[in-house]
Design a protein around this motif. Structure first.
Motif, PDB file in Angstrom:
ATOM      1  N   UNK A   1       0.837  -1.203   0.000  1.00  0.00           N
ATOM      2  CA  UNK A   1       0.000   0.000   0.000  1.00  0.00           C
ATOM      3  C   UNK A   1       0.872   1.254   0.000  1.00  0.00           C
ATOM      4  N   UNK A   2       1.906   1.266   0.819  1.00  0.00           N
ATOM      5  CA  UNK A   2       2.822   2.411   0.886  1.00  0.00           C
ATOM      6  C   UNK A   2       3.464   2.674  -0.480  1.00  0.00           C
ATOM      7  N   UNK A   3       4.022   1.629  -1.084  1.00  0.00           N
ATOM      8  CA  UNK A   3       4.686   1.809  -2.379  1.00  0.00           C
ATOM      9  C   UNK A   3       3.693   2.207  -3.472  1.00  0.00           C
ATOM     10  N   UNK A   4       2.476   1.708  -3.395  1.00  0.00           N
ATOM     11  CA  UNK A   4       1.450   2.095  -4.377  1.00  0.00           C
ATOM     12  C   UNK A   4       1.130   3.580  -4.262  1.00  0.00           C
ATOM     13  N   UNK A   5       0.902   4.038  -3.040  1.00  0.00           N
ATOM     14  CA  UNK A   5       0.596   5.458  -2.830  1.00  0.00           C
ATOM     15  C   UNK A   5       1.746   6.330  -3.320  1.00  0.00           C
ATOM     16  N   UNK A   6       2.963   5.991  -2.929  1.00  0.00           N
ATOM     17  CA  UNK A   6       4.108   6.804  -3.330  1.00  0.00           C
ATOM     18  C   UNK A   6       4.346   6.731  -4.838  1.00  0.00           C
ATOM     19  N   UNK A   7       4.055   5.580  -5.423  1.00  0.00           N
ATOM     20  CA  UNK A   7       4.176   5.443  -6.878  1.00  0.00           C
ATOM     21  C   UNK A   7       3.183   6.344  -7.610  1.00  0.00           C
ATOM     22  N   UNK A   8       1.926   6.378  -7.140  1.00  0.00           N
ATOM     23  CA  UNK A   8       0.930   7.262  -7.750  1.00  0.00           C
ATOM     24  C   UNK A   8       1.313   8.729  -7.555  1.00  0.00           C
ATOM     25  N   UNK A   9       1.860   9.056  -6.392  1.00  0.00           N
ATOM     26  CA  UNK A   9       2.336  10.429  -6.162  1.00  0.00           C
ATOM     27  C   UNK A   9       3.440  10.793  -7.148  1.00  0.00           C
ATOM     28  N   UNK A  10       4.362   9.875  -7.341  1.00  0.00           N
ATOM     29  CA  UNK A  10       5.465  10.122  -8.269  1.00  0.00           C
ATOM     30  C   UNK A  10       4.948  10.297  -9.702  1.00  0.00           C
ATOM     31  N   UNK A  11       3.992   9.481 -10.103  1.00  0.00           N
ATOM     32  CA  UNK A  11       3.404   9.617 -11.442  1.00  0.00           C
ATOM     33  C   UNK A  11       2.735  10.983 -11.586  1.00  0.00           C
ATOM     34  N   UNK A  12       1.955  11.384 -10.589  1.00  0.00           N
ATOM     35  CA  UNK A  12       1.292  12.692 -10.621  1.00  0.00           C
ATOM     36  C   UNK A  12       2.324  13.810 -10.767  1.00  0.00           C
ATOM     37  N   UNK A  13       3.397  13.721 -10.000  1.00  0.00           N
ATOM     38  CA  UNK A  13       4.442  14.745 -10.049  1.00  0.00           C
ATOM     39  C   UNK A  13       5.107  14.774 -11.424  1.00  0.00           C
ATOM     40  N   UNK A  14       5.485  13.614 -11.936  1.00  0.00           N
ATOM     41  CA  UNK A  14       6.163  13.562 -13.239  1.00  0.00           C
ATOM     42  C   UNK A  14       5.268  14.071 -14.368  1.00  0.00           C
ATOM     43  N   UNK A  15       4.002  13.691 -14.325  1.00  0.00           N
ATOM     44  CA  UNK A  15       3.061  14.140 -15.358  1.00  0.00           C
ATOM     45  C   UNK A  15       2.809  15.643 -15.225  1.00  0.00           C
ATOM     46  N   UNK A  16       2.939  16.174 -14.020  1.00  0.00           N
ATOM     47  CA  UNK A  16       2.675  17.589 -13.769  1.00  0.00           C
ATOM     48  C   UNK A  16       3.847  18.511 -14.088  1.00  0.00           C
ATOM     49  N   UNK A  17       5.025  17.977 -14.264  1.00  0.00           N
ATOM     50  CA  UNK A  17       6.206  18.828 -14.500  1.00  0.00           C
ATOM     51  C   UNK A  17       6.009  19.814 -15.649  1.00  0.00           C
ATOM     52  N   UNK A  18       5.399  19.414 -16.768  1.00  0.00           N
ATOM     53  CA  UNK A  18       5.200  20.410 -17.832  1.00  0.00           C
ATOM     54  C   UNK A  18       4.384  21.635 -17.405  1.00  0.00           C
ATOM     55  N   UNK A  19       3.561  21.513 -16.376  1.00  0.00           N
ATOM     56  CA  UNK A  19       2.789  22.680 -15.927  1.00  0.00           C
ATOM     57  C   UNK A  19       3.696  23.788 -15.409  1.00  0.00           C
ATOM     58  N   UNK A  20       4.905  23.432 -15.015  1.00  0.00           N
ATOM     59  CA  UNK A  20       5.839  24.456 -14.561  1.00  0.00           C
ATOM     60  C   UNK A  20       6.282  25.361 -15.706  1.00  0.00           C
ATOM     61  N   UNK A  21       6.206  24.844 -16.925  1.00  0.00           N
ATOM     62  CA  UNK A  21       6.715  25.581 -18.079  1.00  0.00           C
ATOM     63  C   UNK A  21       5.616  26.078 -19.013  1.00  0.00           C
ATOM     64  N   UNK A  22       4.502  25.333 -19.099  1.00  0.00           N
ATOM     65  CA  UNK A  22       3.509  25.651 -20.127  1.00  0.00           C
ATOM     66  C   UNK A  22       2.152  26.083 -19.592  1.00  0.00           C
ATOM     67  N   UNK A  23       1.761  25.604 -18.458  1.00  0.00           N
ATOM     68  CA  UNK A  23       0.404  25.922 -17.981  1.00  0.00           C
ATOM     69  C   UNK A  23       0.492  26.494 -16.580  1.00  0.00           C
ATOM     70  N   UNK A  24      -0.191  27.555 -16.403  1.00  0.00           N
ATOM     71  CA  UNK A  24      -0.315  28.115 -15.063  1.00  0.00           C
ATOM     72  C   UNK A  24      -1.789  28.293 -14.762  1.00  0.00           C
ATOM     73  N   UNK A  25      -2.103  28.185 -13.519  1.00  0.00           N
ATOM     74  CA  UNK A  25      -3.485  28.352 -13.097  1.00  0.00           C
ATOM     75  C   UNK A  25      -3.880  29.807 -13.314  1.00  0.00           C
ATOM     76  N   UNK A  26      -5.028  30.026 -13.922  1.00  0.00           N
ATOM     77  CA  UNK A  26      -5.468  31.395 -14.138  1.00  0.00           C
ATOM     78  C   UNK A  26      -5.909  32.011 -12.816  1.00  0.00           C
ATOM     79  N   UNK A  27      -5.688  33.315 -12.702  1.00  0.00           N
ATOM     80  CA  UNK A  27      -5.979  34.017 -11.441  1.00  0.00           C
ATOM     81  C   UNK A  27      -7.450  34.229 -11.232  1.00  0.00           C
TER      82      UNK A  27
END
Length: 168
Positions: free
Chosen positions: A142-168
């Motif tokens: 369970x621990x490794x599954x949760x951390x694995x999903x967190x890592x996937x979310x983070x990796x998939x989200x990296x492009x948002x640092x460069x291309x997408x920003x939340x609108x104000x």
């Protein structure tokens, strides 16, 4: 301390302690246990548990467990801060909610890891209760599954640092 400073601090601490855990845990890696203590975490029977610890220097195992108790809040803090940053960057409410769910799940992973380590210590103390081996293994999964999903979310989200920003 600003969020970016907290993240840099958490990342440096996470990287440093990850290296320390790998360096110290190298003594637990061999042809039977190439992933070190992870093999012990997933040992679902007394026979397998005893076979694994029989090939290790027990002092090294105790040191690794002690360091892991320090590592648990460090990786939890890193994932909490990192997920917070990416949650803010997404425009989609659904993707934000997934991030919040994962951020909250890191606390579950923390408790799973604490319970898993406690299970291994109980087993190491000579108390051989079959359900402890099974629970320890499930908690590790369970621990490794949760951390694995967190890592996937983070990796998939990296492009948002460069291309997408939340609108104000």
């Amino acid at each position: 301390m600003k969020l970016n400073q907290k993240w840099i601090f958490s990342f440096a601490l996470f990287l440093g302690f990850s290296y320390l855990m790998q360096w110290q845990g190298a003594a637990l890696k061999n042809s039977m246990t190439p992933m070190g203590i992870v093999h012990l975490e997933f040992a679902q029977t007394e026979v397998l548990f005893e076979k694994i610890i029989g090939i290790w220097e027990i002092e090294m195992l105790y040191w690794n467990l002690a360091l892991d108790f320090l590592y648990i809040p460090i990786y939890t803090y890193f994932f909490q801060i990192t997920l917070s940053i990416f949650i803010q960057r997404h425009r989609s409410k659904m993707v934000q909610q997934i991030g919040v769910l994962l951020k909250n799940a890191t606390i579950l992973a923390l408790f799973c890891d604490l319970a898993e380590n406690t299970g291994m210590i109980i087993s190491l103390s000579g108390t051989h209760i079959p359900i402890i081996y099974i629970l320890t293994s499930w908690l590790a999964g369970l621990k490794f599954s949760i951390l694995g999903f967190c890592l996937i979310y983070i990796l998939v989200s990296i492009p948002t640092l460069f291309f997408r920003t939340k609108s104000a």
